[in-house]
Structure formats: structure tokens, C-alpha cells
Scaffold this motif. Structure first.
Motif, PDB file in Angstrom:
ATOM      1  N   PRO A 107       0.837  -1.205   0.000  1.00  0.00           N
ATOM      2  CA  PRO A 107       0.000   0.000   0.000  1.00  0.00           C
ATOM      3  C   PRO A 107       0.873   1.256   0.000  1.00  0.00           C
ATOM      4  N   ALA A 108       0.294   2.339  -0.462  1.00  0.00           N
ATOM      5  CA  ALA A 108       0.980   3.632  -0.453  1.00  0.00           C
ATOM      6  C   ALA A 108       1.258   4.050   0.992  1.00  0.00           C
ATOM      7  N   GLN A 109       2.216   4.908   1.180  1.00  0.00           N
ATOM      8  CA  GLN A 109       2.544   5.431   2.510  1.00  0.00           C
ATOM      9  C   GLN A 109       1.777   6.725   2.750  1.00  0.00           C
ATOM     10  N   PRO A 110       1.088   6.821   3.887  1.00  0.00           N
ATOM     11  CA  PRO A 110       0.327   8.046   4.170  1.00  0.00           C
ATOM     12  C   PRO A 110       1.250   9.216   4.507  1.00  0.00           C
ATOM     13  N   THR A 111       0.839  10.393   4.119  1.00  0.00           N
ATOM     14  CA  THR A 111       1.563  11.614   4.483  1.00  0.00           C
ATOM     15  C   THR A 111       1.125  12.017   5.898  1.00  0.00           C
ATOM     16  N   PRO A 112       1.841  12.928   6.530  1.00  0.00           N
ATOM     17  CA  PRO A 112       1.379  13.426   7.831  1.00  0.00           C
ATOM     18  C   PRO A 112      -0.047  14.001   7.761  1.00  0.00           C
ATOM     19  N   ASP A 113      -0.390  14.635   6.646  1.00  0.00           N
ATOM     20  CA  ASP A 113      -1.762  15.150   6.490  1.00  0.00           C
ATOM     21  C   ASP A 113      -2.779  14.021   6.421  1.00  0.00           C
ATOM     22  N   VAL A 172     -12.551   6.654   7.097  1.00  0.00           N
ATOM     23  CA  VAL A 172     -11.648   5.669   7.698  1.00  0.00           C
ATOM     24  C   VAL A 172     -11.571   4.424   6.820  1.00  0.00           C
ATOM     25  N   LEU A 173     -12.695   4.016   6.241  1.00  0.00           N
ATOM     26  CA  LEU A 173     -12.692   2.880   5.310  1.00  0.00           C
ATOM     27  C   LEU A 173     -11.804   3.184   4.105  1.00  0.00           C
ATOM     28  N   ALA A 174     -11.920   4.383   3.565  1.00  0.00           N
ATOM     29  CA  ALA A 174     -11.105   4.773   2.410  1.00  0.00           C
ATOM     30  C   ALA A 174      -9.622   4.810   2.783  1.00  0.00           C
ATOM     31  N   PHE A 175      -9.296   5.351   3.955  1.00  0.00           N
ATOM     32  CA  PHE A 175      -7.905   5.385   4.431  1.00  0.00           C
ATOM     33  C   PHE A 175      -7.354   3.967   4.554  1.00  0.00           C
ATOM     34  N   SER A 176      -8.127   3.094   5.172  1.00  0.00           N
ATOM     35  CA  SER A 176      -7.690   1.715   5.386  1.00  0.00           C
ATOM     36  C   SER A 176      -7.491   0.984   4.059  1.00  0.00           C
ATOM     37  N   ALA A 177      -8.395   1.200   3.126  1.00  0.00           N
ATOM     38  CA  ALA A 177      -8.274   0.553   1.816  1.00  0.00           C
ATOM     39  C   ALA A 177      -7.039   1.060   1.067  1.00  0.00           C
ATOM     40  N   ARG A 178      -6.747   2.329   1.196  1.00  0.00           N
ATOM     41  CA  ARG A 178      -5.618   2.919   0.472  1.00  0.00           C
ATOM     42  C   ARG A 178      -4.264   2.622   1.120  1.00  0.00           C
ATOM     43  N   PHE A 179      -4.221   2.687   2.480  1.00  0.00           N
ATOM     44  CA  PHE A 179      -2.934   2.603   3.165  1.00  0.00           C
ATOM     45  C   PHE A 179      -2.732   1.328   3.988  1.00  0.00           C
ATOM     46  N   GLY A 180      -3.800   0.613   4.286  1.00  0.00           N
ATOM     47  CA  GLY A 180      -3.678  -0.637   5.028  1.00  0.00           C
ATOM     48  C   GLY A 180      -3.780  -0.480   6.537  1.00  0.00           C
ATOM     49  N   ASP A 181      -3.833  -1.635   7.204  1.00  0.00           N
ATOM     50  CA  ASP A 181      -4.010  -1.665   8.657  1.00  0.00           C
ATOM     51  C   ASP A 181      -2.786  -1.146   9.408  1.00  0.00           C
ATOM     52  N   THR A 182      -1.600  -1.350   8.859  1.00  0.00           N
ATOM     53  CA  THR A 182      -0.387  -0.875   9.520  1.00  0.00           C
ATOM     54  C   THR A 182      -0.416   0.644   9.671  1.00  0.00           C
ATOM     55  N   ALA A 183      -0.884   1.329   8.632  1.00  0.00           N
ATOM     56  CA  ALA A 183      -0.974   2.796   8.694  1.00  0.00           C
ATOM     57  C   ALA A 183      -2.030   3.225   9.704  1.00  0.00           C
ATOM     58  N   LEU A 184      -3.121   2.463   9.802  1.00  0.00           N
ATOM     59  CA  LEU A 184      -4.162   2.781  10.780  1.00  0.00           C
ATOM     60  C   LEU A 184      -3.603   2.635  12.200  1.00  0.00           C
ATOM     61  N   THR A 185      -2.804   1.610  12.421  1.00  0.00           N
ATOM     62  CA  THR A 185      -2.168   1.400  13.722  1.00  0.00           C
ATOM     63  C   THR A 185      -1.162   2.503  14.034  1.00  0.00           C
ATOM     64  N   ALA A 186      -0.468   2.976  13.017  1.00  0.00           N
ATOM     65  CA  ALA A 186       0.593   3.979  13.207  1.00  0.00           C
ATOM     66  C   ALA A 186       0.057   5.395  13.388  1.00  0.00           C
ATOM     67  N   ALA A 187      -1.193   5.631  13.047  1.00  0.00           N
ATOM     68  CA  ALA A 187      -1.748   6.988  13.148  1.00  0.00           C
ATOM     69  C   ALA A 187      -1.823   7.414  14.610  1.00  0.00           C
ATOM     70  N   ARG A 188      -1.123   8.495  14.939  1.00  0.00           N
ATOM     71  CA  ARG A 188      -1.083   9.033  16.304  1.00  0.00           C
ATOM     72  C   ARG A 188      -1.056  10.554  16.220  1.00  0.00           C
ATOM     73  N   ASP A 189      -1.686  11.206  17.192  1.00  0.00           N
ATOM     74  CA  ASP A 189      -1.591  12.663  17.240  1.00  0.00           C
ATOM     75  C   ASP A 189      -0.410  13.068  18.125  1.00  0.00           C
ATOM     76  N   ALA A 190      -0.273  14.353  18.383  1.00  0.00           N
ATOM     77  CA  ALA A 190       0.857  14.863  19.162  1.00  0.00           C
ATOM     78  C   ALA A 190       0.871  14.324  20.591  1.00  0.00           C
ATOM     79  N   SER A 191      -0.276  13.885  21.103  1.00  0.00           N
ATOM     80  CA  SER A 191      -0.363  13.310  22.448  1.00  0.00           C
ATOM     81  C   SER A 191      -0.363  11.786  22.415  1.00  0.00           C
ATOM     82  N   ASP A 192      -0.043  11.221  21.260  1.00  0.00           N
ATOM     83  CA  ASP A 192       0.044   9.773  21.062  1.00  0.00           C
ATOM     84  C   ASP A 192      -1.308   9.068  21.111  1.00  0.00           C
ATOM     85  N   ASN A 193      -2.390   9.804  20.861  1.00  0.00           N
ATOM     86  CA  ASN A 193      -3.715   9.198  20.792  1.00  0.00           C
ATOM     87  C   ASN A 193      -3.881   8.483  19.464  1.00  0.00           C
ATOM     88  N   THR A 194      -4.528   7.328  19.501  1.00  0.00           N
ATOM     89  CA  THR A 194      -4.735   6.489  18.330  1.00  0.00           C
ATOM     90  C   THR A 194      -6.148   6.687  17.766  1.00  0.00           C
TER      91      THR A 194
END
Length: 194
Positions: free
Chosen positions: A3-9, A26-48
């Protein structure tokens, strides 16, 4: 093909989608970038994504996230809080039940950096329904029965009220009676208002 790599945006956008309950994004993000990217998504406070969905009671979205990335049920943010801490703080019972069903009853007794458990957060928020559910989901051996019911071979007692006493990190004691139609709830503290 990977899958493509997500940008910070892209990562910021999926976290916002989780916060506001936008399952389609979220479905579109998951389809485009995969579950690993969904797991890696964190904000500045490390919220998932699970923190965002649980905090805002987006149960259908939370179910999708946990089905794809079950490890996020017990993920901790920078303050050591799990998504269950946030569900308890904001009084979202269905989200709390789904998180415990995924990660197990020991999640209820997980302390954050402030020394508070999700059960403690529920009590501090005055959320009796959630606190009572969490106490009922716990067992003395720490394994818990979760949202699915009793474990095989577990004995139950009917028609008996059970007195439960829980002390939070600040020394306040909450007492509940489980089993009656209307739970009794009183708090004894260290002289501070709760």
C-alpha cells in the motif's frame, strides 16, 4: 504490491475522521494505506484512532478499527491512558464494552500515568452505570468474564446483593451494591469533595 505510505496530512485526516465518526473516510484510508498505517496513526499526544472513536462514542467505527487492529484496544497515549480511560471519562458504555471484549477485563484495572484506572475515571465522572458494568465485568483473579458472559465452569449466585468497595488512587472509597434493582452508591473520601 504494497500500500501507499500516508503523508502526515493523511494521518491527521484519519484521526479527525475517527474523532468525528466518519466511517467512510476511515474505510477509504484503510483501503488505500492498510491496517499498519491505521495502527501507526497518532496525534501529538500519542492518541490512536481507537482513542478518538472511544472518546466520542463512535461504536460502529470503533468496531471496525478493533476488527482490523485489535492491539489498539489497549494502546496507551502519552499520559498512559487507554481508549477505555477515554470511553469511561466520557461515559460511552457501548464503546467500553467493545474495548473490554477485545482486550479483556484486565484493561479495566490498567492505570494511567496519574494512577487512575478506567473504573476510577468512571467513578470520578459520576458514571454509575459504567462503573457498575466494569465491576461486574471484573473477577477477583483478574481474568474477567468480559462482555460475552461467564467463563465455562464459573459459578453464579442469584438473588443475593453483593457489596463492592473500591478505593481510587486518591484514597476515596466508593461502595456499591450489585444485584439489586437500584444500586446503592456512596463515596467516602479523604475529606475532599469528589
Amino acid at each position: 504490491m504494497e500500500p501507499a505510505q500516508p503523508t502526515p496530512d493523511d494521518l491527521d485526516d484519519v484521526l479527525l475522521a475517527c474523532r468525528y465518526g466518519d466511517l467512510d473516510d476511515v474505510l477509504a484510508f484503510s483501503a488505500r494505506f492498510g491496517d499498519t498505517a491505521l495502527t501507526a496513526a497518532r496525534d501529538a499526544s500519542d492518541n490512536t484512532p481507537a482513542h478518538m472513536a472511544a472518546a466520542n462514542g463512535h461504536t460502529e467505527l470503533l468496531e471496525f478499527i478493533l476488527a482490523r487492529t485489535p492491539g489498539l484496544a489497549a494502546a496507551r497515549n502519552a499520559a498512559g491512558s487507554t481508549p477505555l480511560h477515554w470511553a469511561a471519562l466520557n461515559q460511552h458504555l457501548a464503546a467500553a464494552q467493545r474495548l473490554v471484549a477485545t482486550a479483556g477485563a484486565p484493561l479495566i484495572d490498567t492505570k494511567n500515568a496519574a494512577g487512575r484506572t478506567p473504573l476510577g475515571e468512571a467513578e470520578l465522572a459520576g458514571w454509575e452505570e459504567g462503573a457498575q458494568w466494569m465491576v461486574g465485568a471484573m473477577t477477583l483473579d483478574g481474568e474477567g468474564k468480559g462482555a460475552e458472559g461467564e467463563e465455562e465452569g464459573e459459578e453464579t449466585v442469584s438473588g443475593v446483593d453483593v457489596e463492592v468497595e473500591i478505593q481510587d488512587a486518591d484514597g476515596r472509597v466508593a461502595r456499591m451494591t450489585l444485584g439489586s434493582d437500584e444500586p446503592a452508591h456512596e463515596v467516602a473520601g479523604s475529606g475532599e469533595a469528589s
